[in-house]
Design a protein around this motif. Structure first.
Motif, PDB file in Angstrom:
ATOM      1  N   ALA A 140       0.947  -0.231  -9.886  1.00  0.00           N
ATOM      2  CA  ALA A 140       2.319   0.172 -10.243  1.00  0.00           C
ATOM      3  C   ALA A 140       3.014   0.902  -9.108  1.00  0.00           C
ATOM      4  CB  ALA A 140       2.296   1.044 -11.494  1.00  0.00           C
ATOM      5  N   ASN A 141       2.245   1.589  -8.252  1.00  0.00           N
ATOM      6  CA  ASN A 141       2.852   2.302  -7.122  1.00  0.00           C
ATOM      7  C   ASN A 141       2.841   1.479  -5.840  1.00  0.00           C
ATOM      8  OD1 ASN A 141       0.127   2.434  -6.683  1.00  0.00           O
ATOM      9  ND2 ASN A 141       0.088   4.601  -6.116  1.00  0.00           N
ATOM     10  N   GLY A 142       2.616   0.166  -5.975  1.00  0.00           N
ATOM     11  CA  GLY A 142       2.739  -0.727  -4.832  1.00  0.00           C
ATOM     12  C   GLY A 142       1.587  -0.708  -3.860  1.00  0.00           C
ATOM     13  N   LYS A 143       0.390  -0.398  -4.337  1.00  0.00           N
ATOM     14  CA  LYS A 143      -0.785  -0.372  -3.458  1.00  0.00           C
ATOM     15  C   LYS A 143      -1.756  -1.475  -3.871  1.00  0.00           C
ATOM     16  CE  LYS A 143       0.946   3.288  -1.586  1.00  0.00           C
ATOM     17  NZ  LYS A 143       1.646   3.165  -0.287  1.00  0.00           N
ATOM     18  N   LEU A 156       8.530  -7.940  -3.314  1.00  0.00           N
ATOM     19  CA  LEU A 156       8.335  -8.207  -4.744  1.00  0.00           C
ATOM     20  C   LEU A 156       8.962  -7.132  -5.611  1.00  0.00           C
ATOM     21  CD1 LEU A 156       4.662  -9.510  -5.063  1.00  0.00           C
ATOM     22  CD2 LEU A 156       6.728 -10.718  -5.761  1.00  0.00           C
ATOM     23  N   GLY A 157       8.974  -5.895  -5.113  1.00  0.00           N
ATOM     24  CA  GLY A 157       9.547  -4.794  -5.883  1.00  0.00           C
ATOM     25  C   GLY A 157       8.834  -4.595  -7.198  1.00  0.00           C
ATOM     26  N   GLU A 158       9.574  -4.407  -8.264  1.00  0.00           N
ATOM     27  CA  GLU A 158       8.994  -4.155  -9.584  1.00  0.00           C
ATOM     28  C   GLU A 158       8.201  -5.348 -10.112  1.00  0.00           C
ATOM     29  OE1 GLU A 158      12.150  -3.007 -12.171  1.00  0.00           O
ATOM     30  OE2 GLU A 158      12.468  -1.060 -11.205  1.00  0.00           O
ATOM     31  N   VAL A 196       0.102  -8.416  -9.684  1.00  0.00           N
ATOM     32  CA  VAL A 196      -0.133  -9.644  -8.917  1.00  0.00           C
ATOM     33  C   VAL A 196      -1.466  -9.516  -8.180  1.00  0.00           C
ATOM     34  CG1 VAL A 196       0.664 -11.077  -6.992  1.00  0.00           C
ATOM     35  CG2 VAL A 196       2.315 -10.184  -8.656  1.00  0.00           C
ATOM     36  N   ILE A 197      -2.299 -10.529  -8.298  1.00  0.00           N
ATOM     37  CA  ILE A 197      -3.576 -10.557  -7.592  1.00  0.00           C
ATOM     38  C   ILE A 197      -3.367 -11.147  -6.203  1.00  0.00           C
ATOM     39  CG2 ILE A 197      -5.872 -11.635  -7.507  1.00  0.00           C
ATOM     40  CD1 ILE A 197      -5.929 -11.500 -10.558  1.00  0.00           C
ATOM     41  N   VAL A 198      -3.904 -10.472  -5.201  1.00  0.00           N
ATOM     42  CA  VAL A 198      -3.836 -10.962  -3.822  1.00  0.00           C
ATOM     43  C   VAL A 198      -5.261 -11.010  -3.285  1.00  0.00           C
ATOM     44  CG1 VAL A 198      -2.888 -10.620  -1.515  1.00  0.00           C
ATOM     45  CG2 VAL A 198      -1.572  -9.872  -3.524  1.00  0.00           C
ATOM     46  N   THR A 199      -5.703 -12.180  -2.876  1.00  0.00           N
ATOM     47  CA  THR A 199      -7.047 -12.274  -2.309  1.00  0.00           C
ATOM     48  C   THR A 199      -7.096 -11.555  -0.964  1.00  0.00           C
ATOM     49  OG1 THR A 199      -6.520 -14.413  -1.302  1.00  0.00           O
ATOM     50  CG2 THR A 199      -7.553 -14.457  -3.478  1.00  0.00           C
ATOM     51  N   ILE A 235       7.494 -16.324  -7.526  1.00  0.00           N
ATOM     52  CA  ILE A 235       7.027 -15.417  -8.573  1.00  0.00           C
ATOM     53  C   ILE A 235       8.203 -14.886  -9.398  1.00  0.00           C
ATOM     54  CG2 ILE A 235       5.961 -13.159  -9.004  1.00  0.00           C
ATOM     55  CD1 ILE A 235       4.084 -13.750  -6.632  1.00  0.00           C
ATOM     56  N   LYS A 236       9.253 -14.467  -8.711  1.00  0.00           N
ATOM     57  CA  LYS A 236      10.403 -13.905  -9.421  1.00  0.00           C
ATOM     58  C   LYS A 236      11.078 -14.945 -10.305  1.00  0.00           C
ATOM     59  CE  LYS A 236      11.577 -10.098  -6.286  1.00  0.00           C
ATOM     60  NZ  LYS A 236      12.601  -9.492  -5.389  1.00  0.00           N
ATOM     61  N   GLN A 237      11.228 -16.175  -9.814  1.00  0.00           N
ATOM     62  CA  GLN A 237      11.919 -17.203 -10.601  1.00  0.00           C
ATOM     63  C   GLN A 237      11.083 -17.652 -11.797  1.00  0.00           C
ATOM     64  OE1 GLN A 237      13.648 -20.489  -8.484  1.00  0.00           O
ATOM     65  NE2 GLN A 237      14.737 -19.178  -7.029  1.00  0.00           N
ATOM     66  N   ILE A 238       9.781 -17.749 -11.603  1.00  0.00           N
ATOM     67  CA  ILE A 238       8.924 -18.160 -12.721  1.00  0.00           C
ATOM     68  C   ILE A 238       8.906 -17.077 -13.801  1.00  0.00           C
ATOM     69  CG2 ILE A 238       6.555 -18.741 -13.406  1.00  0.00           C
ATOM     70  CD1 ILE A 238       6.247 -20.012 -10.582  1.00  0.00           C
TER      71      ILE A 238
END
Length: 367
Positions: free
Chosen positions: A361-364, A258-260, A265-268, A231-234
């Protein structure tokens, strides 16, 4: 107690190997270290929340349950070696929550040879569902179900230019089949279809290909740090696509890695997140009683799998054997809190629940 301290306490107990006070021994070989370590810690924290509560009330017919965990570092050879130790030397009653598709596939002959059930493997590969594996009792839904649902969601909101990037192993191929099924159903063709090595993931050619194809969405099928790297490289290559990954990465640890770059990001998911389910409500309350403020999806999977294991042990009677446990699982129907898990000789699939969440945005995780 914060989550870090709770994880350390749980893993320290699980890895100790001592079992003087436990008479119901359950074995686990899993990547305590390695690429899936973050999710493993959380899933076992969730499992131990329930197991500890059962033990605190006297265990099963007066016998406490202990999970003996051996670290396989997410290496298939170590998985097999550890499983042999657990079955032959430690004489465990069952195996519990293995992780990884090729890893779990590798121990199937060992399960059959010794008549050992495996409860709640943390893999949704179709190979463990169809045809029925007589010694494997799944709790979570399949990867194919998740991937197909995600692709269908993208299509319904008008996203048509989708890239599929997957790890080059049996897990990647299996989940890809579900994604391709979703693509076919919606009359779509992937604008990029690429694979990466599990041991040495390299996205140096994949990233620019995704950008060049002007992909609107990228499904990255893989585990832990490899997916984070992808994800980061793309994104670094200039892609503004929507990213999707599967529930094997549904942990706070994954989000932190993943951080910022995690926002959006969608996670099933293979378990609900609503308090409308007793499963979620009870697990959350128990977690908070231990000082854990956030119950991650990975914790909930562990909690649910532990509930199934304990109920099957109860139904096996006092002093359970491998044979008795298999018999109880092969005729099993149990409401774990708004979701019914059932098995019989012709179906070991457990649940079929699948949903989507997005990292805020708050990582939840938010539905």
């Amino acid at each position: 107690m914060n989550i870090k301290a709770a994880l350390a306490l749980t893993l320290g107990w699980a890895l100790s190997g001592g079992h003087a006070l436990a008479q119901v021994l359950i074995g686990q070989t899993v990547g305590v270290t390695g690429t899936v370590a973050a999710t493993v810690k959380e899933s076992m924290l969730g499992a131990n929340l329930y197991l500890d509560s059962v033990n605190a009330k006297g265990g099963i017919f007066g016998d406490k349950i202990q999970v003996i965990t051996l670290d396989d570092k997410f290496d298939t050879k170590l998985t097999l070696a550890n499983a042999k130790i657990l079955i032959d030397e430690r004489k465990v009653l069952a195996l519990f929550m293995t992780r990884g598709t090729p890893h779990t596939q590798g121990i199937l002959p060992l399960l059959k040879e010794n008549g050992v059930p495996l409860v709640g493997p943390s893999t949704g590969a179709m190979v463990f569902h169809q045809p029925v594996q007589p010694y494997v009792f799944n709790v979570r839904a399949t990867y194919q179900r998740e991937a197909e649902k995600a692709i269908t969601h993208l299509a319904t909101i008008g996203i048509t230019r989708i890239a599929l990037v997957h790890v080059d192993d049996t897990f990647g191929s299996d989940a890809l089949a579900g994604a391709q099924k979703g693509m076919t159903a919606n009359k779509l063709t992937p604008v990029v279809l690429s694979k990466f090595d599990r041991s040495k993931p390299d996205f140096s050619t994949i990233a620019p290909a995704v950008v060049k194809a002007e992909a609107q969405a990228v499904m990255v099928i893989g585990s832990g740090t490899a997916v984070v790297q992808g994800i980061k490289q793309i994104k670094a290559a200039g892609s503004g696509a929507q990213f999707i990954t599967l529930s094997n990465n549904a942990s706070e640890g994954f989000v932190k890695l993943l951080g910022e770059q995690g926002r959006g990001v969608i996670v099933t998911q293979v378990f609900p997140q609503s308090f409308g389910y007793t499963l979620v409500k009870d697990a959350t309350q128990l977690a908070k009683s231990k000082g854990i403020e956030v119950l991650s999806p990975a914790m909930l999977e562990g909690y649910a799998s532990a509930k199934v294991l304990v109920e099957a042990l109860r139904r096996s009677g006092a002093k359970p054997t491998r044979e008795k446990l298999l018999a109880s699982l092969d005729n099993f129907k149990y409401d774990i809190g708004g979701l019914e898990v059932s098995y019989d000789k012709g179906n070991h699939s457990g649940l079929d629940f699948a949903d989507l969440s997005i990292i805020t945005a708050n990582g939840k995780f938010r539905r």
